[in-house]
Design a protein around this motif. Structure first.
Motif, PDB file in Angstrom:
ATOM      1  N   UNK A  60     -14.334  12.206  18.346  1.00  0.00           N
ATOM      2  CA  UNK A  60     -14.228  11.973  16.897  1.00  0.00           C
ATOM      3  C   UNK A  60     -15.497  12.455  16.189  1.00  0.00           C
ATOM      4  N   UNK A  61     -16.644  12.203  16.798  1.00  0.00           N
ATOM      5  CA  UNK A  61     -17.906  12.662  16.227  1.00  0.00           C
ATOM      6  C   UNK A  61     -17.913  14.184  16.114  1.00  0.00           C
ATOM      7  N   UNK A  62     -17.449  14.861  17.159  1.00  0.00           N
ATOM      8  CA  UNK A  62     -17.436  16.323  17.157  1.00  0.00           C
ATOM      9  C   UNK A  62     -16.466  16.878  16.120  1.00  0.00           C
ATOM     10  N   UNK A  63     -15.367  16.186  15.895  1.00  0.00           N
ATOM     11  CA  UNK A  63     -14.430  16.605  14.841  1.00  0.00           C
ATOM     12  C   UNK A  63     -15.097  16.476  13.474  1.00  0.00           C
ATOM     13  N   UNK A  64     -15.795  15.369  13.253  1.00  0.00           N
ATOM     14  CA  UNK A  64     -16.504  15.164  11.982  1.00  0.00           C
ATOM     15  C   UNK A  64     -17.571  16.245  11.803  1.00  0.00           C
ATOM     16  N   UNK A  65     -18.301  16.553  12.853  1.00  0.00           N
ATOM     17  CA  UNK A  65     -19.343  17.585  12.775  1.00  0.00           C
ATOM     18  C   UNK A  65     -18.711  18.949  12.497  1.00  0.00           C
ATOM     19  N   UNK A  66     -17.599  19.245  13.148  1.00  0.00           N
ATOM     20  CA  UNK A  66     -16.884  20.501  12.876  1.00  0.00           C
ATOM     21  C   UNK A  66     -16.430  20.578  11.427  1.00  0.00           C
ATOM     22  N   UNK A  67     -15.891  19.487  10.914  1.00  0.00           N
ATOM     23  CA  UNK A  67     -15.479  19.437   9.498  1.00  0.00           C
ATOM     24  C   UNK A  67     -16.686  19.616   8.584  1.00  0.00           C
ATOM     25  N   UNK A  68     -17.824  19.069   8.988  1.00  0.00           N
ATOM     26  CA  UNK A  68     -19.039  19.205   8.186  1.00  0.00           C
ATOM     27  C   UNK A  68     -19.461  20.670   8.093  1.00  0.00           C
ATOM     28  N   UNK A  69     -19.459  21.377   9.229  1.00  0.00           N
ATOM     29  CA  UNK A  69     -19.819  22.800   9.223  1.00  0.00           C
ATOM     30  C   UNK A  69     -18.841  23.603   8.363  1.00  0.00           C
ATOM     31  N   UNK A  71     -16.998  22.512   5.881  1.00  0.00           N
ATOM     32  CA  UNK A  71     -17.181  22.172   4.463  1.00  0.00           C
ATOM     33  C   UNK A  71     -18.444  22.815   3.902  1.00  0.00           C
ATOM     34  N   UNK A  72     -19.485  22.911   4.717  1.00  0.00           N
ATOM     35  CA  UNK A  72     -20.726  23.558   4.286  1.00  0.00           C
ATOM     36  C   UNK A  72     -20.444  24.993   3.846  1.00  0.00           C
ATOM     37  N   UNK A  73     -19.790  25.736   4.718  1.00  0.00           N
ATOM     38  CA  UNK A  73     -19.508  27.136   4.403  1.00  0.00           C
ATOM     39  C   UNK A  73     -18.480  27.256   3.278  1.00  0.00           C
ATOM     40  N   UNK A  75     -18.064  25.106   0.780  1.00  0.00           N
ATOM     41  CA  UNK A  75     -18.727  24.752  -0.479  1.00  0.00           C
ATOM     42  C   UNK A  75     -19.562  25.908  -1.021  1.00  0.00           C
ATOM     43  N   UNK A  76     -20.357  26.516  -0.152  1.00  0.00           N
ATOM     44  CA  UNK A  76     -21.205  27.619  -0.616  1.00  0.00           C
ATOM     45  C   UNK A  76     -20.385  28.849  -0.985  1.00  0.00           C
ATOM     46  N   UNK A  77     -19.339  29.107  -0.244  1.00  0.00           N
ATOM     47  CA  UNK A  77     -18.455  30.220  -0.587  1.00  0.00           C
ATOM     48  C   UNK A  77     -17.741  29.935  -1.901  1.00  0.00           C
ATOM     49  N   UNK A  78     -17.254  28.723  -2.066  1.00  0.00           N
ATOM     50  CA  UNK A  78     -16.565  28.338  -3.295  1.00  0.00           C
ATOM     51  C   UNK A  78     -17.463  28.423  -4.515  1.00  0.00           C
ATOM     52  N   UNK A  79     -18.689  27.928  -4.379  1.00  0.00           N
ATOM     53  CA  UNK A  79     -19.636  28.003  -5.493  1.00  0.00           C
ATOM     54  C   UNK A  79     -19.943  29.461  -5.828  1.00  0.00           C
ATOM     55  N   UNK A  80     -20.101  30.284  -4.802  1.00  0.00           N
ATOM     56  CA  UNK A  80     -20.362  31.705  -5.031  1.00  0.00           C
ATOM     57  C   UNK A  80     -19.215  32.372  -5.792  1.00  0.00           C
ATOM     58  N   UNK A  81     -17.990  32.076  -5.407  1.00  0.00           N
ATOM     59  CA  UNK A  81     -16.816  32.634  -6.085  1.00  0.00           C
ATOM     60  C   UNK A  81     -16.744  32.133  -7.524  1.00  0.00           C
ATOM     61  N   UNK A  82     -16.972  30.839  -7.717  1.00  0.00           N
ATOM     62  CA  UNK A  82     -16.930  30.273  -9.067  1.00  0.00           C
ATOM     63  C   UNK A  82     -18.032  30.852  -9.962  1.00  0.00           C
ATOM     64  N   UNK A  83     -19.196  31.118  -9.382  1.00  0.00           N
ATOM     65  CA  UNK A  83     -20.272  31.729 -10.162  1.00  0.00           C
ATOM     66  C   UNK A  83     -19.928  33.164 -10.540  1.00  0.00           C
ATOM     67  N   UNK A  84     -19.354  33.897  -9.602  1.00  0.00           N
ATOM     68  CA  UNK A  84     -19.008  35.291  -9.908  1.00  0.00           C
ATOM     69  C   UNK A  84     -17.879  35.377 -10.929  1.00  0.00           C
ATOM     70  N   UNK A 147     -31.084  27.136   7.450  1.00  0.00           N
ATOM     71  CA  UNK A 147     -30.132  26.954   6.356  1.00  0.00           C
ATOM     72  C   UNK A 147     -30.166  28.146   5.395  1.00  0.00           C
ATOM     73  N   UNK A 148     -31.349  28.593   5.022  1.00  0.00           N
ATOM     74  CA  UNK A 148     -31.475  29.743   4.112  1.00  0.00           C
ATOM     75  C   UNK A 148     -30.882  30.988   4.757  1.00  0.00           C
ATOM     76  N   UNK A 149     -31.150  31.181   6.044  1.00  0.00           N
ATOM     77  CA  UNK A 149     -30.593  32.320   6.774  1.00  0.00           C
ATOM     78  C   UNK A 149     -29.063  32.284   6.738  1.00  0.00           C
ATOM     79  N   UNK A 150     -28.486  31.128   7.027  1.00  0.00           N
ATOM     80  CA  UNK A 150     -27.023  30.994   7.061  1.00  0.00           C
ATOM     81  C   UNK A 150     -26.410  31.224   5.689  1.00  0.00           C
ATOM     82  N   UNK A 151     -27.003  30.627   4.666  1.00  0.00           N
ATOM     83  CA  UNK A 151     -26.454  30.770   3.312  1.00  0.00           C
ATOM     84  C   UNK A 151     -26.589  32.217   2.843  1.00  0.00           C
ATOM     85  N   UNK A 152     -27.739  32.824   3.091  1.00  0.00           N
ATOM     86  CA  UNK A 152     -27.952  34.210   2.676  1.00  0.00           C
ATOM     87  C   UNK A 152     -26.938  35.141   3.328  1.00  0.00           C
TER      88      UNK A 152
END
Length: 159
Positions: A60-69, A71-73, A75-84, A147-152
């Motif tokens: 269950x912990x690993x599923x939550x961690x997978x969902x976290x990863x 959601x991270x990507x 969220x950042x992809x969604x924000x990037x699309x919304x900004x563009x 984090x900066x590397x991944x987001x960039x």
């Protein structure tokens, strides 16, 4: 009761020791790792801790961690699309960042709560607890860079 008979008895919620058990830390430290090094580092450390702790809730912990990863990507992809698109141009970027950090922290705290219960049992039965110094050092000096590397690379599409 003799000590030898106690070794055959195991509580259902008791974590089972394994080869990584010597790296088990209190789940508070990966949570603090979020504050020092960001969510990716914290979730990676929580993953290692999940395998080291080897609790009944590990999957269950690993599923939550997978969902976290994911959601991270997302969220950042969604924000990037919304900004563009210009959809969120009028919104202060600090509010957007605060929203993303809040979502990330929810995942970190959920993982903390799931691991804390098993860790308390592990510690009660004299499980070896590692010092968090090395992990905190890595979080402080390399976590944000990761984090900066991944987001960039996510936002620029560079590989």
């Amino acid at each position: 009761m003799e000590n030898s008979t106690m070794h055959g008895y195991q509580i259902i919620d008791e974590p089972k020791s394994n080869k990584l058990s010597h790296t088990t830390v209190d789940p508070m430290w990966p949570l603090l790792g979020f504050m020092l090094g960001g969510p990716l580092f914290s979730w990676a450390w929580s993953t290692l801790n999940s395998f080291a702790l080897n609790s009944p809730s590990r999957n269950k912990e690993l599923v939550i961690i997978g969902c976290a990863f994911i959601s991270f990507f997302a969220l950042y992809t969604g924000v990037s699309v919304l900004q563009s698109n210009g959809t969120i141009n009028g919104i202060n970027p600090q509010y957007i960042n605060l929203f993303i950090i809040s979502i990330e922290l929810i995942f970190c705290y959920k993982i903390f709560l799931m691991q804390k219960e098993s860790f308390d049992i592990y510690e009660y039965f004299d499980g070896k607890v590692a010092t968090p110094v090395f992990g905190l050092f890595l979080a402080l000096f390399f976590g944000k860079k990761l984090e900066i590397f991944a987001i960039t690379h996510l936002l620029t599409g560079t590989q």
